[in-house]
Design an enzyme around this catalytic site. Structure first.
Site, PDB file in Angstrom:
ATOM      1  N   ASP A  43       0.789  -1.237  -0.011  1.00 39.51           N
ATOM      2  CA  ASP A  43      -0.094   0.069   0.021  1.00 39.51           C
ATOM      3  C   ASP A  43       0.914   1.202  -0.015  1.00 39.51           C
ATOM      4  O   ASP A  43       1.873   1.033   0.200  1.00 39.51           O
ATOM      5  CB  ASP A  43      -0.962  -0.090   1.183  1.00 39.51           C
ATOM      6  CG  ASP A  43      -2.236   0.779   0.671  1.00 39.51           C
ATOM      7  OD1 ASP A  43      -2.051   1.869  -0.080  1.00 39.51           O
ATOM      8  OD2 ASP A  43      -3.461   0.596   1.674  1.00 39.51           O
TER       9      ASP A  43
ATOM     10  N   GLU B  13     -10.875   6.518   4.186  1.00 40.50           N
ATOM     11  CA  GLU B  13      -9.722   6.050   5.140  1.00 40.50           C
ATOM     12  C   GLU B  13      -9.897   6.420   6.540  1.00 40.50           C
ATOM     13  O   GLU B  13     -11.251   6.907   6.991  1.00 40.50           O
ATOM     14  CB  GLU B  13      -8.261   6.187   4.299  1.00 40.50           C
ATOM     15  CG  GLU B  13      -8.366   5.729   3.133  1.00 40.50           C
ATOM     16  CD  GLU B  13      -6.790   5.660   2.624  1.00 40.50           C
ATOM     17  OE1 GLU B  13      -5.838   5.198   3.326  1.00 40.50           O
ATOM     18  OE2 GLU B  13      -6.517   5.958   1.291  1.00 40.50           O
TER      19      GLU B  13
END
Ligand code: BGC
Ligand code: BGC
Length: 594
Positions: free
Chosen positions: A297, A487
């Site tokens: 990521d 997020e």
């Protein structure tokens, strides 16, 4: 000079033969370049060529200006071209987060976020959503979609809850696999690659578990934001729970053809996933025989330790094949080079990583068709795709409550509508839309619920965002929405409907005989204090760019079929919702839907 006659260019050869031939021709620099993924604004086309870069990405909001599908197509081509001009001409692969349609692109079809697709329980529909998304990303030369998330969000305080189909593993498994099949369908000479994420247990972390992780602001930029409280945290669960609840959907996705998996920022029992050799290598590549490649990521490698050399060595040896650097690729490349020279990363590990990346590039036909068919541009928010999105919106609606025959609406009734969200595309789309965090207003093309009601009622429908009505209508519809977030910015320790929205509902109550509440949200929110005021309540999740499709369901032309993909809690004390004891009654149980 390019080696045009080499075996790796021969489509008659097996994929393995092509991979091995190409690998045997590559220098160390060319190999490490393949393992490097760079954010598009951080690199020039010249450096793509000079460093043999294997992948470029657009992060959330990594858009061209002006942001149109045509410009995306040109932008991606401008990075692809230099990769084709390298000695071996290995095409790069361009990635972006088309997590609910090609959602960075103005004018693309924005489908409901996964939470809404979870409510449909319709694998065939999800497969068609994946297929339509593939066409729209390929239209822009983007081959790689960082989707689907097969997260199983166990605690809805998590700001990424809406990226998961459900808190229930079986639902996630079925729909995740369906999405992979649809997305990766061959379309003429072109094919999109999925990225199943975030491996693993990103949805199983504990609130505030990040607080006692060994982070510094230097290696963990979100530590500077007090909002991030559960995202990227620690999943404190035993292996059996990890396997049955969180790992299972990956198995189904791989069986459906997944060739790429994105590793999670989060940890399992204190160990960062990017350093977890057991899960990345022993389980995934060993026990399961996964032959695809693993991508990190965004800057996640940097989180392992402040010592970048040590972090790179640890994560690549744990099994990472490509690193989403995403900024300082020169340091990344020199660090890997040094580690190989020092013997801290073996050349066998590098060859394994590169083989996996190349295998996918061959399988996806990138060598033969690095640029996609331009007639795909006609599919971007085409009538056919709008129809799929509208079907998804309609099937995602969950009728939570319906008393006094409030629904279906009768077109003979007078109708008042309130709530800014009733006529706001950005609020209907949520995060990961045009910008990373999404935004309010007409951020892209689409329709709203108010458009849909006007199409049915004509000018008889009266709209005032603040419910400043004088008289009383037969029916009042109030639309409330969570503000867009993505997020950890969406981590919340209070999911109660805002005071302003609660007051709006009370105000509307005075101006109608029957009150219908429509909730736009990425997760269940607490509405127990207002539900008695409402005759009917509909969970509409984050419907996307085609919200007018809600109206025919309200009028009964289309039936409600959606089922809750998450337990709808009555109070914050009922969290984590997925493990609520049977003795506790939530507001509405998992699977509820009238
Ligand atoms: C997110 C991923 C995403 C990536 C690229 C990360 O911050 O966690 O889901 O694919 O950025 O935008
Ligand atoms: C990017 C996102 C990425 C995030 C990571 C943002 O600036 O646009 O794509 O996921 O940073 O925190």
């Amino acid at each position: 000079m390019q080696l045009e006659t080499s075996r790796y260019r021969d489509t008659q050869q097996s994929i393995e033969a092509r991979v091995q031939d190409l690998l045997s021709l590559m220098t160390l620099a060319e190999k490490i370049g393949q393992m490097t993924q760079v954010e598009k604004n951080s690199i020039t086309p010249d450096d793509v060529k000079q460093y043999f870069i294997g992948s470029i990405l657009s992060g959330g909001g990594g858009n061209p200006d002006p942001n149109t599908a045509e410009n995306w197509r040109k932008m991606v081509q401008s990075y692809m071209q230099p990769s084709l001009e390298t000695r071996l001409g290995i095409p790069l692969i361009y990635g972006s987060d088309a997590v609910h349609g090609h959602s960075n692109v103005v004018g693309a079809t924005i489908f409901p976020h996964n939470v809404g697709l979870g409510a449909t329980r319709d694998a065939n529909l999800v497969e068609r959503v994946g297929y339509a998304t593939a066409k729209e990303i390929l239209a822009t030369n983007v081959h790689w979609n960082f989707a689907p998330a097969v997260s199983v969000p166990r605690d809805i305080r998590w700001g990424r809850s809406y990226e998961g189909f459900s808190e229930n593993t079986a639902v996630v498994s079925e729909l995740g696999a369906a999405y992979v099949r649809g997305l990766q369908t061959v379309i003429g000479d072109d094919r999109a690659l999925g990225s199943v994420k975030h491996f693993v247990a990103d949805g199983g972390t504990e609130w505030d578990s990040r607080a006692d992780m060994p982070y510094t602001v230097a290696n963990n930029w979100q530590a500077a934001s007090e909002n991030w409280r559960i995202d990227q945290g620690d999943a404190r669960i035993d292996e059996e729970t990890l396997r049955t609840v969180h790992l299972a959907p990956y198995k189904d996705a791989i069986e459906a053809g997944a060739e790429n998996i994105m590793v999670s920022f989060s940890s399992w029992n204190g160990l960062k996933m990017h350093a977890n050799t057991y899960l990345l290598t022993d389980v995934l590549k060993g026990e399961w025989g996964f032959e695809g490649f693993l991508v990190s990521d965004w800057m996640a490698v940097n989180q392992l330790t402040d010592d970048f050399y040590a972090a790179v060595v640890q994560s690549i040896n744990a099994g990472l094949d490509m690193v989403m650097v995403p900024f300082d690729y020169k340091t990344f490349i020199s660090t890997v080079t040094e580690a190989v020279q020092n013997g801290d990363i073996s050349i066998e590990r590098i060859d394994d990583a590169v083989s996996r990346i190349l295998r996918a590039k061959f399988m996806w036909g990138l060598f033969e068709h690095p640029l996609t068919a331009d007639n795909l541009l006609d599919t971007v928010r085409s009538e056919a795709h709008i129809a799929i999105a509208e079907e998804a919106v309609q099937k995602s609606l969950v009728l939570l409550k319906n008393e006094n025959d409030a629904l279906p609406l009768n077109t003979g009734q007078s109708l008042y509508v309130a709530g800014i969200a009733a006529d706001d595309i950005g609020l209907a789309c949520g995060g990961w839309t045009i910008e990373w965090q999404g935004g309010r207003g007409a951020i892209t093309d689409g329709t709203t619920l108010l458009d849909g009601l006007k199409a049915i009622y004509g000018d008889d429908v009266q709209y005032d965002a603040d419910a400043n009505f004088v008289d009383k209508a037969d029916v009042g519809v109030v639309v409330v929405a969570e503000e867009p977030y993505a997020e950890g910015e969406g981590d919340r320790d209070d999911l109660t409907l805002s005071e302003a929205d609660s007051q709006l509902i009370s105000k509307m109550r005075e101006h109608c005989e029957q009150l219908i509440l429509i909730v736009y949200s990425g997760r269940p929110i607490i509405i127990s204090h207002v539900s008695d005021m409402c005759d009917a309540i509909v969970a509409a999740w984050l419907p996307g760019s085609e919200a007018q499709a809600i109206a025919p369901v309200l009028t009964g032309d289309v039936s409600f079929t959606g089922k809750l993909p998450f337990t709808w809690i009555a109070s914050m004390e009922q969290l984590p919702q997925a493990t609520l004891p049977a003795s506790e009654t939530p507001q509405w149980a998992f699977g509820h839907g009238l």
